[in-house]
Design a protein around this motif. Structure first.
Motif, mmCIF file in Angstrom:
data_model
loop_
_atom_site.group_PDB
_atom_site.id
_atom_site.type_symbol
_atom_site.label_atom_id
_atom_site.label_comp_id
_atom_site.label_asym_id
_atom_site.label_seq_id
_atom_site.Cartn_x
_atom_site.Cartn_y
_atom_site.Cartn_z
ATOM 1 N N SER A 28 0.828 -1.215 0.000
ATOM 2 C CA SER A 28 0.000 0.000 0.000
ATOM 3 C C SER A 28 0.860 1.263 0.000
ATOM 4 O O SER A 28 0.407 2.327 -0.440
ATOM 5 C CB SER A 28 -0.954 -0.004 1.199
ATOM 6 O OG SER A 28 -0.324 0.397 2.404
ATOM 7 N N VAL A 29 2.099 1.148 0.486
ATOM 8 C CA VAL A 29 3.041 2.273 0.457
ATOM 9 C C VAL A 29 3.778 2.313 -0.882
ATOM 10 O O VAL A 29 3.909 3.366 -1.510
ATOM 11 C CB VAL A 29 4.047 2.177 1.623
ATOM 12 C CG1 VAL A 29 5.017 3.365 1.576
ATOM 13 C CG2 VAL A 29 3.329 2.137 2.958
ATOM 14 N N GLN A 32 1.832 3.891 -3.895
ATOM 15 C CA GLN A 32 1.324 5.262 -3.798
ATOM 16 C C GLN A 32 1.549 6.037 -5.092
ATOM 17 O O GLN A 32 2.549 5.846 -5.788
ATOM 18 C CB GLN A 32 2.015 5.991 -2.648
ATOM 19 C CG GLN A 32 1.580 5.566 -1.266
ATOM 20 C CD GLN A 32 0.131 5.912 -0.984
ATOM 21 O OE1 GLN A 32 -0.265 7.084 -0.981
ATOM 22 N NE2 GLN A 32 -0.673 4.879 -0.761
ATOM 23 N N LEU A 101 -2.605 2.107 3.470
ATOM 24 C CA LEU A 101 -2.788 3.436 2.881
ATOM 25 C C LEU A 101 -3.682 3.363 1.649
ATOM 26 O O LEU A 101 -3.564 2.432 0.844
ATOM 27 C CB LEU A 101 -1.442 4.027 2.464
ATOM 28 C CG LEU A 101 -0.495 4.533 3.552
ATOM 29 C CD1 LEU A 101 0.757 5.126 2.899
ATOM 30 C CD2 LEU A 101 -1.168 5.562 4.441
ATOM 31 N N ASN A 104 -3.763 7.346 -3.082
ATOM 32 C CA ASN A 104 -3.178 8.679 -3.257
ATOM 33 C C ASN A 104 -2.978 9.399 -1.921
ATOM 34 O O ASN A 104 -2.891 10.625 -1.873
ATOM 35 C CB ASN A 104 -4.054 9.524 -4.179
ATOM 36 C CG ASN A 104 -5.441 9.796 -3.582
ATOM 37 O OD1 ASN A 104 -5.845 9.126 -2.623
ATOM 38 N ND2 ASN A 104 -6.152 10.756 -4.142
ATOM 39 N N SER A 105 -2.919 8.645 -0.845
ATOM 40 C CA SER A 105 -2.861 9.233 0.498
ATOM 41 C C SER A 105 -1.654 10.139 0.683
ATOM 42 O O SER A 105 -1.765 11.242 1.220
ATOM 43 C CB SER A 105 -2.854 8.125 1.558
ATOM 44 O OG SER A 105 -2.833 8.665 2.855
ATOM 45 N N LEU A 106 -0.490 9.669 0.248
ATOM 46 C CA LEU A 106 0.709 10.493 0.397
ATOM 47 C C LEU A 106 0.635 11.737 -0.489
ATOM 48 O O LEU A 106 1.012 12.837 -0.070
ATOM 49 C CB LEU A 106 1.962 9.695 0.040
ATOM 50 C CG LEU A 106 2.598 8.834 1.118
ATOM 51 C CD1 LEU A 106 3.892 8.210 0.592
ATOM 52 C CD2 LEU A 106 2.896 9.646 2.372
ATOM 53 N N GLU A 107 0.157 11.565 -1.701
ATOM 54 C CA GLU A 107 0.159 12.665 -2.671
ATOM 55 C C GLU A 107 -0.618 13.873 -2.174
ATOM 56 O O GLU A 107 -0.092 14.995 -2.132
ATOM 57 C CB GLU A 107 -0.397 12.190 -4.008
ATOM 58 C CG GLU A 107 -0.359 13.275 -5.083
ATOM 59 C CD GLU A 107 -0.815 12.767 -6.437
ATOM 60 O OE1 GLU A 107 -0.744 13.542 -7.400
ATOM 61 O OE2 GLU A 107 -1.248 11.596 -6.530
#
Length: 304
Positions: A28-29, A32, A101, A104-107
């Motif tokens: 999931s990481v 991303q 995650l 697009n959680s990090l983005e």
């Protein structure tokens, strides 16, 4: 996504005897839309080497740096501090092994944090709780833009006290010297409250991750361990002035009532609840119908 964007986030995943969940959290990481700078897996003294084996299986399938370090068991705070020392990214995101995650959680969180002034320490999001892979609960949180209302930290529909909701600037995490390893309960709360003395927060009611949970996970925990852990946190919060005294009193009352309710629910040693109910209502008198009912139930228990 801008393919030329320089990765900025160190993702720190801690695990202890639950390495099988890394098979879900690590992809999931990796997948991303905004790639992380690195993924740091800290094994807090698991009884086997499964975490390393799983991490090694991803090395040939991703160009993202994936670091594994196994340490002597010291608790989540100790494990996260090891990860903080290894982190090289501008931002830090903490995950538990059983978190997942969204794509697009990090983005979107990086974009918001990059748009804010440097005195913003964190952007936090909401989550979905998935219980036994069946029941979904979408969390609602209190949105923030500026100084944190510390009384809402950890409250239902308030400011998330769980660290995995937050994307931090690494420099402020280092400025507060990471986690207090003396705490074994509410350590996330204490960490956030210290950061709140240094920087601002931006919170948005948008889901960033899924927390996978088991229905029986809390029922197996020792209620006295939780009670004592919360008391340790409140004592420290009082001494360090991390919370207003009225809020500390309210949480002390709630802690006693929570333990009393567990004792009463177990129905084996009802009278053990008496002193905790007495203390709770000595701190703050009954405020509603349920509390008045508990107050009078306690009087009845004393007569048995």
């Amino acid at each position: 996504m801008d393919q030329n964007k320089i990765p900025k986030t160190s993702v720190i995943i801690t695990t202890f005897n639950d390495a099988e969940y890394l098979k879900r959290s690590i992809p999931s990481v990796i997948n991303q839309t905004s790639k992380p700078k690195e993924i740091i897996i800290i094994d807090d003294g698991s009884s086997d080497n499964q975490a390393k084996e799983i991490v090694d299986s991803f090395h040939n399938h991703s160009d993202i740096s994936i670091i594994h370090k196994k340490k002597k068991n010291g608790g989540p705070s100790s494990a996260r501090n090891v990860g903080i020392k290894l982190a090289k990214g501008e931002f830090i995101l903490f995950l538990d092994a059983d978190d997942e995650l969204l794509g697009n959680s990090l983005e979107w969180r990086e974009e918001i944090l990059e748009s804010l002034d440097q005195n913003y320490a964190s952007i936090y999001c909401s989550k979905i709780k998935l219980i036994d892979n069946k029941r979904k609960i979408k969390e609602k949180i209190f949105e923030t833009d500026g100084k944190l209302n510390v009384c809402l930290v950890g409250r239902n529909n308030g400011i998330p006290g769980q660290i995995t909701h937050h994307l931090f600037r690494r420099d402020i995490v280092n400025e507060v010297n990471g986690y207090n390893e003396s705490l074994r309960f509410n350590e996330d709360f204490e960490f956030l409250l210290r950061i709140a003395k240094k920087g601002l927060f931006f919170g948005v009611n948008r889901v960033g991750f899924i927390q996978h949970m088991r229905e029986d996970s809390w029922s197996k925990s020792d209620p006295y361990y939780a009670y004592n852990g919360v008391e340790d946190f409140l004592n420290l919060a009082s001494n360090k002035e991390l919370l207003p005294q009225i809020e500390i009193k309210l949480r002390r009352k709630e802690n006693r009532l929570s333990l009393a309710k567990v004792i009463l629910f177990q129905r084996t040693k009802l009278k053990e609840a008496i002193p905790y109910i007495d203390e709770a209502f000595d701190i703050i008198k009954p405020q509603n119908i349920k509390e008045h009912a508990l107050f009078y139930l306690n009087k009845t228990l004393k007569k048995l």
